[in-house]
Enzyme design. Structure first.
Site, PDB file in Angstrom:
ATOM      1  N   PHE A  49      -2.102  10.865   7.906  1.00  0.00           N
ATOM      2  CA  PHE A  49      -1.007  10.417   8.777  1.00  0.00           C
ATOM      3  C   PHE A  49      -1.200   8.963   9.192  1.00  0.00           C
ATOM      4  CE2 PHE A  49      -1.792  14.914   9.304  1.00  0.00           C
ATOM      5  CZ  PHE A  49      -0.525  15.456   9.080  1.00  0.00           C
ATOM      6  N   GLY A  50      -0.073   8.286   9.396  1.00  0.00           N
ATOM      7  CA  GLY A  50      -0.113   6.962  10.005  1.00  0.00           C
ATOM      8  C   GLY A  50      -0.224   7.101  11.516  1.00  0.00           C
TER       9      GLY A  50
ATOM     10  N   HIS B  40       0.847  -1.199   0.000  1.00  0.00           N
ATOM     11  CA  HIS B  40       0.000   0.000   0.000  1.00  0.00           C
ATOM     12  C   HIS B  40       0.884   1.251   0.000  1.00  0.00           C
ATOM     13  CE1 HIS B  40      -3.822   2.081   0.843  1.00  0.00           C
ATOM     14  NE2 HIS B  40      -3.131   2.864   1.656  1.00  0.00           N
TER      15      HIS B  40
ATOM     16  N   GLY C  29      -0.218   0.155   8.746  1.00  0.00           N
ATOM     17  CA  GLY C  29       1.107   0.763   8.689  1.00  0.00           C
ATOM     18  C   GLY C  29       1.861   0.528   9.975  1.00  0.00           C
ATOM     19  N   SER C  30       1.466   1.257  11.022  1.00  0.00           N
ATOM     20  CA  SER C  30       2.233   1.153  12.268  1.00  0.00           C
ATOM     21  C   SER C  30       2.123  -0.228  12.894  1.00  0.00           C
ATOM     22  CB  SER C  30       1.842   2.258  13.246  1.00  0.00           C
ATOM     23  OG  SER C  30       0.473   2.486  13.221  1.00  0.00           O
TER      24      SER C  30
ATOM     25  N   MET D 163     -12.045   4.650   4.764  1.00  0.00           N
ATOM     26  CA  MET D 163     -11.062   5.178   5.715  1.00  0.00           C
ATOM     27  C   MET D 163     -11.579   4.981   7.139  1.00  0.00           C
ATOM     28  SD  MET D 163      -8.529   6.209   3.905  1.00  0.00           S
ATOM     29  CE  MET D 163      -7.565   6.731   5.329  1.00  0.00           C
TER      30      MET D 163
ATOM     31  N   GLY E  54      -6.494   2.497   8.165  1.00  0.00           N
ATOM     32  CA  GLY E  54      -6.255   3.455   9.239  1.00  0.00           C
ATOM     33  C   GLY E  54      -6.474   2.867  10.627  1.00  0.00           C
TER      34      GLY E  54
ATOM     35  N   MET F 199       0.410  11.629  -0.989  1.00  0.00           N
ATOM     36  CA  MET F 199      -0.234  12.834  -0.431  1.00  0.00           C
ATOM     37  C   MET F 199       0.416  14.073  -1.033  1.00  0.00           C
ATOM     38  SD  MET F 199      -0.400  11.756   3.564  1.00  0.00           S
ATOM     39  CE  MET F 199      -0.742  10.069   4.079  1.00  0.00           C
TER      40      MET F 199
HETATM   41  C1  DX5 Z   1      -3.540   7.459   6.192  1.00  0.00           C
HETATM   42  C2  DX5 Z   1      -3.043   6.410   5.236  1.00  0.00           C
HETATM   43  C3  DX5 Z   1      -2.880   5.064   5.829  1.00  0.00           C
HETATM   44  C4  DX5 Z   1      -1.904   4.985   6.967  1.00  0.00           C
HETATM   45  C5  DX5 Z   1      -2.108   3.711   7.712  1.00  0.00           C
HETATM   46  O1  DX5 Z   1      -3.843   8.603   5.481  1.00  0.00           O
HETATM   47  O2  DX5 Z   1      -3.930   6.294   4.159  1.00  0.00           O
HETATM   48  O3  DX5 Z   1      -2.558   4.108   4.822  1.00  0.00           O
HETATM   49  O4  DX5 Z   1      -0.576   5.070   6.558  1.00  0.00           O
HETATM   50  O5  DX5 Z   1      -1.262   3.711   8.816  1.00  0.00           O
HETATM   51  P1  DX5 Z   1      -1.771   3.172  10.235  1.00  0.00           P
HETATM   52  O6  DX5 Z   1      -2.064   1.710  10.041  1.00  0.00           O
HETATM   53  O7  DX5 Z   1      -0.610   3.417  11.131  1.00  0.00           O
HETATM   54  O8  DX5 Z   1      -2.997   3.947  10.620  1.00  0.00           O
HETATM   55 ZN    ZN Z   2      -3.685   4.615   2.719  1.00  0.00          ZN
END
Ligand code: DX5
Ligand code: ZN
Length: 213
Positions: free
Chosen positions: A141-142, A31, A195-196, A135, A174, A35
């Site tokens: 942001f992550g 993924h 992500g995280s 979403m 998210g 941005m």
């Molecule tokens: C947020 C992004 C996500 C984000 C996910 O705008 O679209 O893809 O990086 O990261 P986590 O899992 O840490 O929320």
């Molecule tokens: Zn994303």
């Protein structure tokens, strides 16, 4: 459950290494969060970096556009042959036209909805797309907190999809972790972005991916 780790949480000083790690660790999609500093208050990566990601990846790319000028970015990233390009419905005046354009480039089109955006806004586009990305945080942001109303939204979306296009996938993005993934699966979600949870997991990325699966 298909798992699409978000490279936004990778170490950008060692990006190729971190992309290889999730591919070897059993992810299904890579993924990529694009941005532009306008649609969202953050700025990430452009085609030069995404090209390096594509070279390192042995799994297909899932490009998530968070930008104002969608068609410009679609044409910029199309040569990298991603599996999916998704764009936000809130930002597009002619989504049906852009969906067809993405399809004509040999890429699977997907639409993204912010946490508050009515599901009905895409009802008559469902038959033309391959995935809806819901979403579960505000994009940008992550590492943000999971907004749990996405579970009810996924359940409602699943019913619309059954009626209009049963082949269309549901992806959630998210704040996803092993705490929420079972409820998401029960609601009919096919793909989770994380992500995280993946990149900061104490046992490493492969363990995180298998925990989500
Ligand atoms: C947020 C992004 C996500 C984000 C996910 O705008 O679209 O893809 O990086 O990261 P986590 O899992 O840490 O929320
Ligand atoms: Zn994303």
């Amino acid at each position: 459950m298909l798992v699409a780790p978000s490279i936004l949480s990778a170490d950008f000083g060692h990006l190729a290494r971190d992309v290889e790690a999730i591919c070897k660790g059993g992810c299904d999609l890579v993924h990529v969060d694009v941005m532009d500093g306008h649609f969202v208050p953050n700025l990430t990566i452009g085609p030069v970096v995404v090209e390096a990601v594509a070279k390192a990846a042995t799994k297909p790319l899932d490009i998530h556009l968070m930008v104002e000028n969608n068609s410009f970015f679609v044409d910029l990233f199309a040569p990298l042959n991603p599996a999916f390009i998704s764009f936000h419905i809130e930002e597009e005046k002619h989504p049906h036209r852009l969906v067809q354009h993405i399809r004509s480039l040999g890429i699977r089109p997907a639409l993204v909805l912010n946490p508050h955006t009515p599901l009905e806004s895409i009802e008559y586009l469902l038959e033309d797309i391959d995935m809806v990305l819901l979403m579960s945080v505000n994009p940008g942001f992550g590492g943000q907190k999971f907004i749990s109303s996405v579970i009810e939204r996924a359940t409602r979306l699943k019913a619309l999809i059954e009626k209009r296009n049963p082949n269309c996938l549901i992806e959630v993005d998210g704040g996803v972790s092993d705490n929420s993934v079972q409820q998401l699966a029960d609601a009919g979600v096919d793909v989770v972005v994380a992500g995280s949870f993946v990149y900061k997991h104490p046992k490493g990325v492969a363990a995180a991916i298998s925990a989500l699966k």
